[in-house]
Motif scaffolding. Structure first.
Motif, short mmCIF file in Angstrom:
data_model
loop_
_atom_site.label_atom_id
_atom_site.label_comp_id
_atom_site.label_asym_id
_atom_site.label_seq_id
_atom_site.Cartn_x
_atom_site.Cartn_y
_atom_site.Cartn_z
N MET A 64 0.84 -1.18 0.00
CA MET A 64 0.00 0.00 0.00
C MET A 64 0.88 1.24 0.00
N CYS A 65 0.54 2.20 -0.85
CA CYS A 65 1.30 3.43 -1.00
C CYS A 65 0.50 4.58 -0.41
N TYR A 66 1.09 5.30 0.55
CA TYR A 66 0.36 6.36 1.25
C TYR A 66 1.17 7.66 1.24
N PRO A 67 0.48 8.82 1.36
CA PRO A 67 1.22 10.04 1.65
C PRO A 67 1.91 9.84 3.01
N ALA A 68 3.17 10.21 3.11
CA ALA A 68 3.93 9.95 4.33
C ALA A 68 3.26 10.55 5.57
N ASP A 69 2.64 11.71 5.42
CA ASP A 69 2.00 12.36 6.57
C ASP A 69 0.66 11.74 6.96
N ASP A 70 0.10 10.91 6.09
CA ASP A 70 -1.22 10.34 6.35
C ASP A 70 -1.18 8.94 6.96
N PHE A 71 -0.01 8.38 7.12
CA PHE A 71 0.08 7.01 7.65
C PHE A 71 0.87 7.02 8.95
N LYS A 72 0.28 6.49 9.98
CA LYS A 72 0.95 6.41 11.28
C LYS A 72 1.59 5.04 11.42
N LEU A 73 2.90 5.05 11.50
CA LEU A 73 3.63 3.80 11.69
C LEU A 73 3.44 3.31 13.12
N GLY A 74 3.33 1.99 13.26
CA GLY A 74 3.25 1.39 14.58
C GLY A 74 4.63 1.15 15.15
N GLU A 75 4.71 1.02 16.45
CA GLU A 75 6.02 0.81 17.08
C GLU A 75 6.64 -0.53 16.71
N ARG A 76 5.85 -1.45 16.20
CA ARG A 76 6.38 -2.76 15.79
C ARG A 76 6.63 -2.85 14.29
N ASP A 77 6.31 -1.80 13.55
CA ASP A 77 6.58 -1.81 12.11
C ASP A 77 8.09 -1.84 11.87
N VAL A 78 8.47 -2.55 10.83
CA VAL A 78 9.88 -2.73 10.48
C VAL A 78 10.14 -2.04 9.15
N LYS A 79 11.19 -1.24 9.10
CA LYS A 79 11.60 -0.64 7.83
C LYS A 79 12.46 -1.64 7.10
N LEU A 80 11.99 -2.08 5.92
CA LEU A 80 12.74 -3.04 5.12
C LEU A 80 13.87 -2.38 4.35
N GLY A 81 13.68 -1.13 4.01
CA GLY A 81 14.65 -0.40 3.21
C GLY A 81 13.93 0.67 2.43
N GLU A 82 14.53 1.07 1.32
CA GLU A 82 13.92 2.08 0.45
C GLU A 82 13.99 1.62 -0.99
N VAL A 83 12.99 2.00 -1.76
CA VAL A 83 12.99 1.78 -3.21
C VAL A 83 12.75 3.13 -3.86
N ASN A 84 13.61 3.47 -4.79
CA ASN A 84 13.47 4.73 -5.51
C ASN A 84 13.33 5.92 -4.56
N GLY A 85 14.03 5.84 -3.41
CA GLY A 85 14.00 6.91 -2.43
C GLY A 85 12.79 6.91 -1.52
N VAL A 86 11.97 5.88 -1.57
CA VAL A 86 10.74 5.81 -0.77
C VAL A 86 10.87 4.68 0.26
N PRO A 87 10.64 4.99 1.55
CA PRO A 87 10.75 3.94 2.58
C PRO A 87 9.64 2.90 2.45
N VAL A 88 10.01 1.65 2.77
CA VAL A 88 9.08 0.53 2.71
C VAL A 88 9.07 -0.14 4.09
N TYR A 89 7.86 -0.27 4.64
CA TYR A 89 7.68 -0.85 5.96
C TYR A 89 6.80 -2.10 5.89
N ILE A 90 6.90 -2.89 6.93
CA ILE A 90 6.06 -4.09 7.09
C ILE A 90 5.80 -4.25 8.58
N SER A 91 4.68 -4.85 8.94
CA SER A 91 4.40 -5.05 10.36
C SER A 91 5.40 -6.05 10.94
N GLY A 92 5.64 -5.96 12.22
CA GLY A 92 6.59 -6.86 12.87
C GLY A 92 6.24 -8.33 12.70
N SER A 93 4.95 -8.65 12.82
CA SER A 93 4.55 -10.05 12.68
C SER A 93 4.73 -10.53 11.24
#
Length: 127
Positions: free
Chosen positions: A50-79
């Protein structure tokens, strides 16, 4: 939490993107300069990235940053990360409609996550 590892050239990337995905990211960033991806864990939009405006999505404390693609951060839930940590996620694009709240919706192309299992050597490099 950060699932990305050191920047050593021998360390595999946990997330990459095809040229088609980079092109769609560029298109979306013309309308929304600051975006992020969150790999969905299911429910309404299946397992779409899912692609969101960065200011419109609240990351959870368990979300994991996988890295970046084309300068855009990519996250996934901890589970989800625990279930998929042995795979490299590859953002791609296919014809269709994006997720209801994803910025690819209405563009007649949507993001899709493909994956491949890391080799034993790559897993060792990831630590």
């Amino acid at each position: 939490m950060d699932g990305s590892s050191s920047t050593s050239p021998d360390t595999p990337q946990r997330v990459t993107a095809t040229q088609a995905a980079c092109d769609l990211i560029d298109e979306i960033r013309r309308d929304h300069p600051q975006i992020l991806f969150h790999q969905s864990g299911g429910c309404c939009d299946g397992s779409s990235p899912m692609c969101y405006p960065a200011d419109d999505f609240k990351l959870g404390e368990r979300d994991v940053k996988l890295g970046e693609v084309n300068g855009v951060p990519v996250y996934i839930s901890g589970s989800q990360f625990e279930a998929w940590k042995h795979t490299q996620l590859i953002l791609d694009v296919v014809p269709g409609r994006g997720g209801m709240f994803s910025l690819d919706n209405g563009r007649e192309r949507r993001f899709l996550t493909r994956s491949r299992v890391f080799t034993d050597e790559e897993m060792a490099a990831l630590g």
